[in-house]
Motif scaffolding. Sequence first.
Motif, PDB file in Angstrom:
ATOM      1  N   GLY A 417       0.789  -1.220   0.000  1.00  0.00           N
ATOM      2  CA  GLY A 417       0.000   0.000   0.000  1.00  0.00           C
ATOM      3  C   GLY A 417       0.819   1.266   0.000  1.00  0.00           C
ATOM      4  N   ARG A 418       2.150   1.133   0.079  1.00  0.00           N
ATOM      5  CA  ARG A 418       3.018   2.301   0.119  1.00  0.00           C
ATOM      6  C   ARG A 418       3.792   2.437  -1.187  1.00  0.00           C
ATOM      7  N   LEU A 419       4.364   3.613  -1.394  1.00  0.00           N
ATOM      8  CA  LEU A 419       5.182   3.839  -2.578  1.00  0.00           C
ATOM      9  C   LEU A 419       6.401   2.928  -2.529  1.00  0.00           C
ATOM     10  N   ALA A 420       6.704   2.276  -3.643  1.00  0.00           N
ATOM     11  CA  ALA A 420       7.819   1.333  -3.693  1.00  0.00           C
ATOM     12  C   ALA A 420       9.127   2.013  -3.319  1.00  0.00           C
ATOM     13  N   PRO A 421       9.972   1.348  -2.544  1.00  0.00           N
ATOM     14  CA  PRO A 421      11.240   1.945  -2.127  1.00  0.00           C
ATOM     15  C   PRO A 421      12.227   2.019  -3.284  1.00  0.00           C
ATOM     16  N   ASN A 422      13.277   2.785  -3.057  1.00  0.00           N
ATOM     17  CA  ASN A 422      14.340   2.932  -4.044  1.00  0.00           C
ATOM     18  C   ASN A 422      15.297   1.748  -3.906  1.00  0.00           C
ATOM     19  N   VAL A 423      15.046   0.679  -4.645  1.00  0.00           N
ATOM     20  CA  VAL A 423      15.834  -0.546  -4.551  1.00  0.00           C
ATOM     21  C   VAL A 423      16.939  -0.528  -5.602  1.00  0.00           C
ATOM     22  N   THR A 424      18.177  -0.756  -5.142  1.00  0.00           N
ATOM     23  CA  THR A 424      19.301  -0.898  -6.070  1.00  0.00           C
ATOM     24  C   THR A 424      19.465  -2.377  -6.394  1.00  0.00           C
ATOM     25  N   LEU A 425      19.449  -2.708  -7.679  1.00  0.00           N
ATOM     26  CA  LEU A 425      19.564  -4.096  -8.099  1.00  0.00           C
ATOM     27  C   LEU A 425      21.025  -4.513  -8.231  1.00  0.00           C
ATOM     28  N   SER A 426      21.244  -5.819  -8.381  1.00  0.00           N
ATOM     29  CA  SER A 426      22.604  -6.357  -8.392  1.00  0.00           C
ATOM     30  C   SER A 426      23.440  -5.830  -9.538  1.00  0.00           C
ATOM     31  N   ASP A 427      22.805  -5.469 -10.640  1.00  0.00           N
ATOM     32  CA  ASP A 427      23.565  -4.971 -11.786  1.00  0.00           C
ATOM     33  C   ASP A 427      23.763  -3.459 -11.749  1.00  0.00           C
ATOM     34  N   GLY A 428      23.393  -2.825 -10.627  1.00  0.00           N
ATOM     35  CA  GLY A 428      23.601  -1.392 -10.475  1.00  0.00           C
ATOM     36  C   GLY A 428      22.453  -0.524 -10.956  1.00  0.00           C
ATOM     37  N   THR A 429      21.449  -1.120 -11.577  1.00  0.00           N
ATOM     38  CA  THR A 429      20.275  -0.342 -11.984  1.00  0.00           C
ATOM     39  C   THR A 429      19.346  -0.169 -10.793  1.00  0.00           C
ATOM     40  N   TYR A 430      18.316   0.650 -10.995  1.00  0.00           N
ATOM     41  CA  TYR A 430      17.366   0.935  -9.930  1.00  0.00           C
ATOM     42  C   TYR A 430      15.994   0.412 -10.314  1.00  0.00           C
ATOM     43  N   LEU A 431      15.219   0.095  -9.284  1.00  0.00           N
ATOM     44  CA  LEU A 431      13.895  -0.454  -9.526  1.00  0.00           C
ATOM     45  C   LEU A 431      13.031   0.497 -10.355  1.00  0.00           C
ATOM     46  N   HIS A 432      13.154   1.815 -10.096  1.00  0.00           N
ATOM     47  CA  HIS A 432      12.305   2.749 -10.818  1.00  0.00           C
ATOM     48  C   HIS A 432      12.670   2.849 -12.300  1.00  0.00           C
ATOM     49  N   ASP A 433      13.838   2.307 -12.692  1.00  0.00           N
ATOM     50  CA  ASP A 433      14.216   2.322 -14.105  1.00  0.00           C
ATOM     51  C   ASP A 433      13.303   1.442 -14.958  1.00  0.00           C
ATOM     52  N   TYR A 434      12.538   0.554 -14.325  1.00  0.00           N
ATOM     53  CA  TYR A 434      11.756  -0.432 -15.073  1.00  0.00           C
ATOM     54  C   TYR A 434      10.259  -0.102 -15.098  1.00  0.00           C
ATOM     55  N   GLY A 435       9.912   1.143 -14.815  1.00  0.00           N
ATOM     56  CA  GLY A 435       8.509   1.523 -14.838  1.00  0.00           C
ATOM     57  C   GLY A 435       8.105   2.331 -16.054  1.00  0.00           C
ATOM     58  N   ARG A 436       8.990   2.443 -17.032  1.00  0.00           N
ATOM     59  CA  ARG A 436       8.730   3.370 -18.143  1.00  0.00           C
ATOM     60  C   ARG A 436       7.575   2.935 -19.034  1.00  0.00           C
TER      61      ARG A 436
END
Length: 490
Positions: A417-436
Amino acid sequence: MDGTDVIIVGAGPVGVLLSTELALSGASVQVLERLAAPDRTIKAGSINIASAELLARRGLLPELRAADERTRERFNEFYNSVGREWLRGMPARRQRGHFAGFMFDDNLIDDTDSDLTDHDAATNAIMIPQAEIERILNDYAGRLGIEITRGVTVTGLDSEREGGVTVHTDSGDFSAKWIVGCDGGRSIVRRAAGFDFPGTGPEITGRQAIVTIADPEKLEPGWTWTSNGVYCHGPLPGRVLTAEFDGPPVDRELPVTALEVQESLRRVSGTDVTVEALVGDATRWTDNARQTSTYRNGSVLLAGDAAHVHSPFSGQGLNLGIADAFNLGWKLGGVITGRCSVEMLDTYTAERHPIGASVLAWTRAQVALLRGDAKTADLRTVIADLLGTRDGMTYIYKRATGLQLRYDLPGKHPMIGRLAPNVTLSDGTYLHDYGRSGGFVVLDRRSGSTSTTTSVTTTDSVTTIVDPCTTGPRLMVIRPDGIVGWAEGD
């Protein structure tokens, strides 16, 4: 335009953003706007962190950061011109906003608070005037091929037609299956569709403008409370704001003149400051606080100021509208494309109405603290003491960021129910990079995965990320509006 899925009335930031969300979902959309060109009038001066993160999910973070940088350069220009630094020696570059004129003190905010550390991807992308937000969103909409028809005034609508709505305008009729009113606080769509609009009437007349001042040294920089109201000088060069507790303006439609701004500044500040000229358009506003009881009436929906109005203090109206657009966009798009049942639209009001009511209360509280009487001055002293503590300042700042938003969704995990956190992935990208793409995102870190590197697949509007990282939630499903719909694990 027969055959269009959605007509949006209003090409402000909420209407344009909603059009992009619908387009990403696969719906056809047309935007009708009364003004012939985008409105450059000075309005909100920033967005909050939650809004910046939502826009970052659509790939707009570089543009937001560039605009933020330009704004902060202008902040420094202003404070250099008046020979002052910002709050307690803090440079203007770190300005974060205010509550009823109490500036958020960078030295007191606990940046180690988990609510803040989980959302630090866009903290340098918030100090952006509304006109810049509109420019960025219009460019984005143009890249998506969205049609915005300007110079068209809506005069009414007919929602009785089977399977859709007819919009009447001074340029003829337009038809669609759905209509969304994003046409501001005096929404024609809201009135024509029979929505209620209960609330509280205005106490103040506010004015805001960019001006040239012959003797700016007569005004204190920042916010100043007086027995006649409150005024703000800066933080942009030439920017002034006044609020007087003399009731609503006689005629809000009359153009604001330099003389009107000067007279208001003189009354509130108690000086004989001279305003030489307006730089662009000025605005006149009140603290009228109203909210419709439902955001949907059949095939007609409302978003932004059409659904709720309040005073502009701390810029919460723009943020509220941005979240409305993200929440409604994927749901209405899903109904149109058959991915969701029409009952999904009932959750739009259920989720957004309580947030809107909370923001109305937030802005009313700020108005109460701005009154010029002696009792309110004593109350400000108490509030100042509270905000002079680390806990008090952190609490009020977190409320303003929008990060404490939570929808009542099924499940026990604290992230749901909350805004997704800023997760750093193993390859150095960020979770928000995949919402486009505007679809759902699934982050899978369960122990059964054999992946040793981050892998990404997209199928039917769902992006699945399998990531070998051993920290954070094991499974997280993120809705298109950035809200965690499900989570498991630590």
